[in-house]
Design an enzyme around this catalytic site. Sequence first.
Site, mmCIF file in Angstrom:
data_model
loop_
_atom_site.group_PDB
_atom_site.id
_atom_site.type_symbol
_atom_site.label_atom_id
_atom_site.label_comp_id
_atom_site.label_asym_id
_atom_site.label_seq_id
_atom_site.Cartn_x
_atom_site.Cartn_y
_atom_site.Cartn_z
ATOM 1 N N HIS A 110 48.277 36.493 20.499
ATOM 2 C CA HIS A 110 49.021 36.834 19.284
ATOM 3 C C HIS A 110 49.499 38.280 19.381
ATOM 4 O O HIS A 110 48.789 39.118 19.928
ATOM 5 C CB HIS A 110 48.135 36.661 18.037
ATOM 6 C CG HIS A 110 48.923 36.587 16.781
ATOM 7 N ND1 HIS A 110 49.259 37.707 16.055
ATOM 8 C CD2 HIS A 110 49.487 35.536 16.144
ATOM 9 C CE1 HIS A 110 49.986 37.335 15.023
ATOM 10 N NE2 HIS A 110 50.144 36.026 15.055
ATOM 11 N N GLU A 162 47.782 28.002 15.878
ATOM 12 C CA GLU A 162 48.364 26.743 16.336
ATOM 13 C C GLU A 162 47.363 25.842 17.059
ATOM 14 O O GLU A 162 47.570 24.639 17.131
ATOM 15 C CB GLU A 162 49.532 27.038 17.285
ATOM 16 C CG GLU A 162 50.502 28.048 16.728
ATOM 17 C CD GLU A 162 51.753 27.407 16.194
ATOM 18 O OE1 GLU A 162 51.876 26.188 16.330
ATOM 19 O OE2 GLU A 162 52.584 28.115 15.644
HETATM 20 C C1 LIG Z 1 52.055 34.658 20.706
HETATM 21 C C2 LIG Z 1 52.718 35.423 21.860
HETATM 22 C C3 LIG Z 1 54.196 35.019 21.894
HETATM 23 C C4 LIG Z 1 52.588 36.938 21.627
HETATM 24 O O1 LIG Z 1 53.375 37.577 22.578
HETATM 25 P P1 LIG Z 1 53.380 39.160 22.862
HETATM 26 O O2 LIG Z 1 52.655 39.894 21.801
HETATM 27 O O3 LIG Z 1 54.774 39.538 23.143
HETATM 28 O O4 LIG Z 1 52.482 39.265 24.154
HETATM 29 P P2 LIG Z 1 53.044 39.339 25.626
HETATM 30 O O5 LIG Z 1 53.990 38.208 25.860
HETATM 31 O O6 LIG Z 1 53.537 40.729 25.849
HETATM 32 O O7 LIG Z 1 51.720 39.097 26.453
HETATM 33 C C5 LIG Z 1 50.837 40.133 26.864
HETATM 34 C C6 LIG Z 1 50.110 39.676 28.124
HETATM 35 O O8 LIG Z 1 49.214 38.610 27.799
HETATM 36 C C7 LIG Z 1 49.600 37.416 28.494
HETATM 37 N N1 LIG Z 1 49.539 36.303 27.553
HETATM 38 C C8 LIG Z 1 49.802 36.333 26.217
HETATM 39 N N2 LIG Z 1 49.619 35.116 25.682
HETATM 40 C C9 LIG Z 1 49.240 34.312 26.692
HETATM 41 C C10 LIG Z 1 48.918 32.936 26.755
HETATM 42 N N3 LIG Z 1 48.926 32.171 25.678
HETATM 43 N N4 LIG Z 1 48.585 32.417 27.955
HETATM 44 C C11 LIG Z 1 48.558 33.191 29.060
HETATM 45 N N5 LIG Z 1 48.849 34.515 29.062
HETATM 46 C C12 LIG Z 1 49.188 35.062 27.885
HETATM 47 C C13 LIG Z 1 51.028 37.631 28.969
HETATM 48 O O9 LIG Z 1 51.300 36.895 30.132
HETATM 49 C C14 LIG Z 1 51.044 39.124 29.194
HETATM 50 O O10 LIG Z 1 50.428 39.360 30.450
HETATM 51 P P3 LIG Z 1 50.963 40.542 31.409
HETATM 52 O O11 LIG Z 1 50.501 41.814 30.719
HETATM 53 O O12 LIG Z 1 50.268 40.267 32.704
HETATM 54 O O13 LIG Z 1 52.456 40.429 31.476
HETATM 55 C C15 LIG Z 1 52.018 35.052 23.204
HETATM 56 O O14 LIG Z 1 50.649 35.344 23.109
HETATM 57 C C16 LIG Z 1 52.253 33.604 23.619
HETATM 58 O O15 LIG Z 1 53.239 33.305 24.280
HETATM 59 N N6 LIG Z 1 51.320 32.661 23.218
HETATM 60 C C17 LIG Z 1 51.521 31.259 23.522
HETATM 61 C C18 LIG Z 1 52.442 30.608 22.511
HETATM 62 C C19 LIG Z 1 51.805 30.426 21.165
HETATM 63 O O16 LIG Z 1 50.655 30.068 21.045
HETATM 64 N N7 LIG Z 1 52.598 30.681 20.117
HETATM 65 C C20 LIG Z 1 52.172 30.567 18.746
HETATM 66 C C21 LIG Z 1 52.008 31.898 18.131
HETATM 67 S S1 LIG Z 1 51.284 31.820 16.528
#
Ligand SMILES: CC(C)(COP(=O)(O)OP(=O)(O)OC[C@H]1O[C@@H](n2cnc3c(N)ncnc32)[C@H](O)[C@@H]1OP(=O)(O)O)[C@@H](O)C(=O)NCCC(=O)NCCS
Length: 500
Positions: free
Chosen positions: A387, A440
Site C-alpha cells: 500500500h 483487497e
Molecule cells: C498498492 C500499490 C500500487 C502501491 O504502490 P506504490 O506505493 O507506488 O509502491 P511501489 O510500486 O513504489 O512499490 C515499492 C516496492 O515494493 C514492491 N511491491 C509493492 N507492492 C508489491 C506487491 N504487491 N508485490 C510485490 N512487490 C511489491 C515494488 O516492486 C517496489 O519494489 P522495488 O523497490 O524493488 O522497485 C502496490 O503495493 C501494488 O501494486 N500492490 C498490488 C496491487 C494491489 O493490491 N492493489 C490494491 C491496492 S488497495
Amino acid sequence: MSSPVLTVTLNELLADAATKMVDRKVGSVVVIEGGRPVGILTERDLLRWTASHSIDGATTVAEWMTPDPYTIGPGVEVVEAWKTLSEKGYRHIPVVEAGELVGIVTMRDLVRIAQIQSMAHPSQVEVPKGLDGVVVAETAVGHVRGLEGFYHYRQYNAIELCERRSLEDVWHLLFEGELPTADERRAFLDELLPLRTIPEVVRPLLPDLARAGDHPGPLDGLRTATSAVAQALGFRPSMDLDRATLRADAMRICAVVPTLVMALHRLRAGLEPIEPHPDLGYSANYLYMRTGEVPDSEHARAIERYQISTIDHGFNASTFTARVVTSTGADLGSAVVAAIGALSGPLHGGAPSRALDMLDAIGTPDRAEAWVRHAVETGGRIMGFGHRVYKTDDPRSVMLRGVAEQLGGDKFEFARQVEKTVVDVLAELKPGRNLYANVEFYAGVVMDRCGLPGDLFTPTFASSRVIGWCANILEQAADNRIIRPSARYVGPPPPQPVPG
Ligand SMILES: CC(C)(COP(=O)(O)OP(=O)(O)OC[C@H]1O[C@@H](n2cnc3c(N)ncnc32)[C@H](O)[C@@H]1OP(=O)(O)O)[C@@H](O)C(=O)NCCC(=O)NCCS
C-alpha cells in the site's frame, strides 16, 4: 550551506569567540580539533554564559560549547535538512564529509532557499513520482495515518463505525458532517428510498450496455450507465449550482449506483433486473437485488462492514480524480464517471478478484511459497498486498480477516496461510518495503463467502466508494480552485525547425 565556516579551537577564550561572531555577523562558530568538529558554540551558549554571572576573561570555549554536535553530509536534501532543524530545534548544523568540516547549514540559508523556490517557475519545483506524500488539499472528510495503521471518517475511527453503525448512518456522517439522530435517520432513509430506482429513460439502454464486448472490464458497464443517468437527469456544471442542488445530484447517484451494478450483472446473465426492496437496508438490499431472495443477516452484515470500510480512504487515486474533475466546475456525473475509470485499474480497485484468482492458482498451501517466490522473482506483483500509505497492517484487512474468520470456510484457512507466506517472502525478497495484506486480499474471500461472484468484487467496491467520492466533490465545490499542476519537459530542446 555556508562555507568557509567560522571556526575556533577548544582553548580559545570565550570572549574572543564572541567578538569573532559579532564581526562576521554569524550566530555560531564550530569548534574544531585537528580539522574535526568537536563542538558548536551558538548565541544561545553565549546567553547562558552571560546569564550565569560567572563572566571571567579567562573562560575558554570548551567550558560553554555544546560538545559532539549533530552533523549532516553534503548530499542531504534541503527538505531533509529543514526537517532536522525544525524537529530538533537546532538553528545551525555543521556539514561534515569524511570526518572533515566542509560547511554549515543554518536556518537563514534554508529560509533563503525557500524564498528562491517560491519565486521560481513552478516547473522548477520537484515533487516525488506518484505525488507520494504530497499534500494537495485540505479536507474534513477523513484521513489515513499510514504508520499507525489507522484511518478515520470525519472525527471517528472508520473501523469502529464499521462495527457499530449502518452504512446509511456513515453516509449521513460524510454528507452532513455528523451521525444522524433517530429523526434524522428516518428522514434520510425516506429521502433516499425513491432515489434507488433507475430512471425510466435509462432502463432501455441497460441490456445493450450489459452485453457489449466479449471481455468487458469489471466497471465498463457501470461507467457508461452512470454517465447515462447523469445525462438523463440533466446534471448541470457544479460551478452553476448551490450546495443543496449539488447534494441532491450526489444523493441520486449514490443511491442508484448499487441498483445499476446489480441490474447490469443480471442482464449480462440474461436475467431481468430486480427492483430494490423498500424494507431492506443498503447492503441487504444490494444482495437481494442479485437473487431476489432476502439474504441471510450474517452475510448482509458482513457485506455492510466491507462496504462501510471502503467508503473513503484519504486522497486515493479515484477520490483525487473526482476532485480534479470537480475543480474544473464540471457536473457531478462527469466527476463520478472519471473516478470509476480511476478505480478500475488493478493497482487501485481492480485487485480483489485477482487476489482470489491467485488463491485458485496456488491451489494448495504447500505450493504457496514456490508460487509467490517465482512471481516476485520474475517481477510480478502479488495482488492484495502492499500500500502507498500503510507501512504496517492495513486496518481494513485486519477487520476483514476477522469477518472472514467469523464466516468460516476452507477458503479463509487457506487465505490465512497464503497471507503469512506472502508477507514472509516479500520481507525476504523486498526488504524494507513493509508489504502487508491490503483491503483487497480478504475482501475477495468475504465476498466469495457471501455468494458474490468475482465479476462483482470491484463493482461492490465502487458501490460504496461513490459515497466518499461525492462527499469529496461537495467539499471541493464548496471551496474551489481549479487543480492545474505542471510537468517538467524532458523532450528534445525546442524550438527545432519544422521539417518541410
Ligand atoms: C498498492 C500499490 C500500487 C502501491 O504502490 P506504490 O506505493 O507506488 O509502491 P511501489 O510500486 O513504489 O512499490 C515499492 C516496492 O515494493 C514492491 N511491491 C509493492 N507492492 C508489491 C506487491 N504487491 N508485490 C510485490 N512487490 C511489491 C515494488 O516492486 C517496489 O519494489 P522495488 O523497490 O524493488 O522497485 C502496490 O503495493 C501494488 O501494486 N500492490 C498490488 C496491487 C494491489 O493490491 N492493489 C490494491 C491496492 S488497495
